[in-house]
Design a protein around this motif. Structure first.
Motif: not given
Length: 141
Positions: A50-56, A75-84, A112-121
């Motif tokens: 879960d990525i908490p609410e971002v305001t920008t 699960k390893k990818a989840k752990e890495e993503l939590e650190k990042r 569009f925003i879902e795809k962009t965030i997925k690619e960049k992350a």
């Protein structure tokens, strides 16, 4: 007589070999289909962050409040993503700051925003990949 027995044995050996190869191909084909099945909801939740609410601010001087759930492939990818998480938040803020409020309206804007965030992350990830990004809440003002 010996030639006839030798020929029959050769034909039987070739036939048995062909049947074995065909059986192996069929078994491998069906086992690949089982692996390609969609994960259960428990597996999705187990490998999601879960990525908490971002305001920008948006490019159009509006602002957005948005939160995400990001599904990884392990699960390893989840752990890495939590650190990042700070890097993912940075990507979200950077990408949203380049978009106008009108561009986020409707299904195409959200995809569009879902795809962009997925690619960049995914470009950051070393242990596994991001499979899907879900918008869990979004408000533009």
């Amino acid at each position: 007589m010996k030639n006839k027995v030798l020929t029959i044995m050769t034909i039987l050996l070739v036939t048995i070999t062909l049947v074995g190869v065909i059986a192996l191909v069929v078994i491998l084909k069906f086992s690949d289909d089982e692996e390609a099945k969609e994960p259960s909801i428990e597996e999705v939740i187990e490998t999601s962050v879960d990525i908490p609410e971002v305001t920008t601010n948006l490019l159009s001087n509006d602002f957005i409040r948005i939160s995400f759930k990001i599904q990884t492939d392990s699960k390893k990818a989840k752990e890495e993503l939590e650190k990042r998480d700070f890097q993912v938040n940075n990507i979200i803020i950077e990408e949203l700051s380049e978009v106008k409020a009108e561009e986020l309206q409707g299904k195409k804007g959200k995809e569009f925003i879902e795809k962009t965030i997925k690619e960049k992350a995914n470009s950051l990830m070393q242990e596994g990949m991001i499979e899907k990004v879900y918008i869990t809440s979004m408000m533009i003002q």
